[in-house]
Design an enzyme around this catalytic site. Structure first.
Site, PDB file in Angstrom:
ATOM      1  N   LYS A 105     -34.885  21.501 -40.949  1.00  0.00           N
ATOM      2  CA  LYS A 105     -36.026  22.415 -40.789  1.00  0.00           C
ATOM      3  C   LYS A 105     -36.721  22.233 -39.441  1.00  0.00           C
ATOM      4  O   LYS A 105     -36.495  21.233 -38.731  1.00  0.00           O
ATOM      5  CB  LYS A 105     -37.004  22.175 -41.943  1.00  0.00           C
ATOM      6  CG  LYS A 105     -36.407  22.501 -43.319  1.00  0.00           C
ATOM      7  CD  LYS A 105     -37.452  22.357 -44.419  1.00  0.00           C
ATOM      8  CE  LYS A 105     -36.863  22.723 -45.768  1.00  0.00           C
ATOM      9  NZ  LYS A 105     -37.884  22.675 -46.849  1.00  0.00           N
ATOM     10  N   TYR A 155     -35.447  32.663 -49.101  1.00  0.00           N
ATOM     11  CA  TYR A 155     -36.350  32.059 -50.086  1.00  0.00           C
ATOM     12  C   TYR A 155     -36.871  33.078 -51.106  1.00  0.00           C
ATOM     13  O   TYR A 155     -37.909  32.834 -51.729  1.00  0.00           O
ATOM     14  CB  TYR A 155     -37.521  31.388 -49.368  1.00  0.00           C
ATOM     15  CG  TYR A 155     -37.183  30.033 -48.765  1.00  0.00           C
ATOM     16  CD1 TYR A 155     -36.743  28.974 -49.567  1.00  0.00           C
ATOM     17  CD2 TYR A 155     -37.314  29.798 -47.402  1.00  0.00           C
ATOM     18  CE1 TYR A 155     -36.440  27.729 -49.021  1.00  0.00           C
ATOM     19  CE2 TYR A 155     -37.019  28.550 -46.853  1.00  0.00           C
ATOM     20  CZ  TYR A 155     -36.579  27.525 -47.667  1.00  0.00           C
ATOM     21  OH  TYR A 155     -36.286  26.291 -47.141  1.00  0.00           O
ATOM     22  N   ASN A 192     -40.774  19.019 -44.845  1.00  0.00           N
ATOM     23  CA  ASN A 192     -40.006  17.925 -45.442  1.00  0.00           C
ATOM     24  C   ASN A 192     -38.592  17.781 -44.867  1.00  0.00           C
ATOM     25  O   ASN A 192     -37.685  17.304 -45.527  1.00  0.00           O
ATOM     26  CB  ASN A 192     -39.994  18.046 -46.971  1.00  0.00           C
ATOM     27  CG  ASN A 192     -39.350  19.327 -47.446  1.00  0.00           C
ATOM     28  OD1 ASN A 192     -38.931  20.150 -46.638  1.00  0.00           O
ATOM     29  ND2 ASN A 192     -39.245  19.493 -48.754  1.00  0.00           N
ATOM     30  N   HIS A 201     -33.547  21.125 -46.145  1.00  0.00           N
ATOM     31  CA  HIS A 201     -33.320  21.888 -47.380  1.00  0.00           C
ATOM     32  C   HIS A 201     -31.919  21.575 -47.878  1.00  0.00           C
ATOM     33  O   HIS A 201     -31.008  21.342 -47.072  1.00  0.00           O
ATOM     34  CB  HIS A 201     -33.416  23.401 -47.104  1.00  0.00           C
ATOM     35  CG  HIS A 201     -32.825  24.234 -48.204  1.00  0.00           C
ATOM     36  ND1 HIS A 201     -33.524  24.541 -49.343  1.00  0.00           N
ATOM     37  CD2 HIS A 201     -31.574  24.753 -48.366  1.00  0.00           C
ATOM     38  CE1 HIS A 201     -32.732  25.248 -50.160  1.00  0.00           C
ATOM     39  NE2 HIS A 201     -31.556  25.385 -49.583  1.00  0.00           N
ATOM     40  N   GLU A 253     -25.968  30.570 -50.929  1.00  0.00           N
ATOM     41  CA  GLU A 253     -26.669  30.201 -49.693  1.00  0.00           C
ATOM     42  C   GLU A 253     -25.694  30.081 -48.514  1.00  0.00           C
ATOM     43  O   GLU A 253     -26.016  30.472 -47.390  1.00  0.00           O
ATOM     44  CB  GLU A 253     -27.419  28.879 -49.899  1.00  0.00           C
ATOM     45  CG  GLU A 253     -28.577  29.027 -50.874  1.00  0.00           C
ATOM     46  CD  GLU A 253     -29.376  27.739 -51.060  1.00  0.00           C
ATOM     47  OE1 GLU A 253     -29.020  26.700 -50.464  1.00  0.00           O
ATOM     48  OE2 GLU A 253     -30.367  27.782 -51.795  1.00  0.00           O
TER      49      GLU A 253
HETATM   50  P1  CMP Z   1     -36.631  23.727 -50.009  1.00  0.00           P
HETATM   51  O1  CMP Z   1     -35.565  22.865 -50.570  1.00  0.00           O
HETATM   52  O2  CMP Z   1     -36.433  24.261 -48.647  1.00  0.00           O
HETATM   53  O3  CMP Z   1     -36.894  24.926 -51.015  1.00  0.00           O
HETATM   54  C1  CMP Z   1     -38.165  25.482 -51.252  1.00  0.00           C
HETATM   55  C2  CMP Z   1     -39.212  24.829 -50.443  1.00  0.00           C
HETATM   56  O4  CMP Z   1     -40.538  25.136 -50.774  1.00  0.00           O
HETATM   57  C3  CMP Z   1     -39.116  23.343 -50.630  1.00  0.00           C
HETATM   58  O5  CMP Z   1     -37.983  22.856 -49.985  1.00  0.00           O
HETATM   59  C4  CMP Z   1     -40.439  22.848 -50.083  1.00  0.00           C
HETATM   60  O6  CMP Z   1     -40.368  22.463 -48.729  1.00  0.00           O
HETATM   61  C5  CMP Z   1     -41.297  24.079 -50.226  1.00  0.00           C
HETATM   62  N1  CMP Z   1     -42.422  23.755 -51.101  1.00  0.00           N
HETATM   63  C6  CMP Z   1     -42.360  23.359 -52.365  1.00  0.00           C
HETATM   64  N2  CMP Z   1     -43.614  23.147 -52.831  1.00  0.00           N
HETATM   65  C7  CMP Z   1     -44.455  23.384 -51.794  1.00  0.00           C
HETATM   66  C8  CMP Z   1     -45.851  23.330 -51.652  1.00  0.00           C
HETATM   67  N3  CMP Z   1     -46.638  22.973 -52.674  1.00  0.00           N
HETATM   68  N4  CMP Z   1     -46.375  23.663 -50.463  1.00  0.00           N
HETATM   69  C9  CMP Z   1     -45.570  24.046 -49.425  1.00  0.00           C
HETATM   70  N5  CMP Z   1     -44.220  24.128 -49.523  1.00  0.00           N
HETATM   71  C10 CMP Z   1     -43.675  23.792 -50.692  1.00  0.00           C
END
Ligand code: CMP
Length: 142
Positions: free
Chosen positions: A11, A51, A114, A117, A128
């Site tokens: 990311k 998403y 984070n 993904h 995906e």
């Molecule tokens: P990802 O695996 O990319 O898939 C969905 C994403 O939503 C997840 O990782 C998180 O980074 C994001 N996400 C989940 N919960 C929250 C939250 N409370 N606030 C912001 N982003 C979120």
């Protein structure tokens, strides 16, 4: 254990911190083969499409804004039991809850930023991977 493929996205936060090489090294060390790899600055339309399952969630706008703020690096990974194994290497969604030696523990800041993904099932991995890579851009298994 069956050989599977999964989709990884490094990311914007991790790309900005120049952790692409470190993350790819962790993946190769964990036994994954990289079958396809591309750096791409996601458009709003592409991020919203990717998403789409989260579009009713409160964090959707924040997620799309984050994922489009600078380039990501997208990869197709392969190994036995790839979906589960990659989720193990990534760690929990919230880096504060991620286990030691996981990518999110090492490089993630919070639930939104984070670092990576990963697909959550074999079926979603197929969807995906096809979203980002035509079959002709995915190398055959080594
Ligand atoms: P990802 O695996 O990319 O898939 C969905 C994403 O939503 C997840 O990782 C998180 O980074 C994001 N996400 C989940 N919960 C929250 C939250 N409370 N606030 C912001 N982003 C979120």
């Amino acid at each position: 254990m069956a050989v599977e493929r999964t989709l990884s996205i490094i990311k914007p936060d991790a790309v900005e911190k120049k952790k692409v090489g470190a993350i790819l090294a962790m993946l190769e060390d964990a036994g994954f083969s990289i079958l396809a790899l591309r750096r791409q600055h996601l458009s709003r339309e592409v991020a919203e499409g990717f998403y789409a399952v989260h579009k009713e969630r409160g964090f959707f706008r924040e997620l799309v804004t984050f994922m489009t703020r600078s380039p990501v690096v997208i990869a197709v990974l392969e190994r036995d039991d790839a979906v589960k194994q990659y989720r193990g290497v990534m760690g929990a969604t919230d880096p504060a809850e991620a286990a030691a030696n996981t990518i999110r523990k090492a490089f993630g800041a919070n639930k939104g930023e984070n670092a990576v993904h990963g697909s959550d099932s074999v079926e979603n991995a197929r969807i995906e991977i096809a979203y980002f890579f035509p079959a002709s851009e995915v190398a055959p298994s080594a």
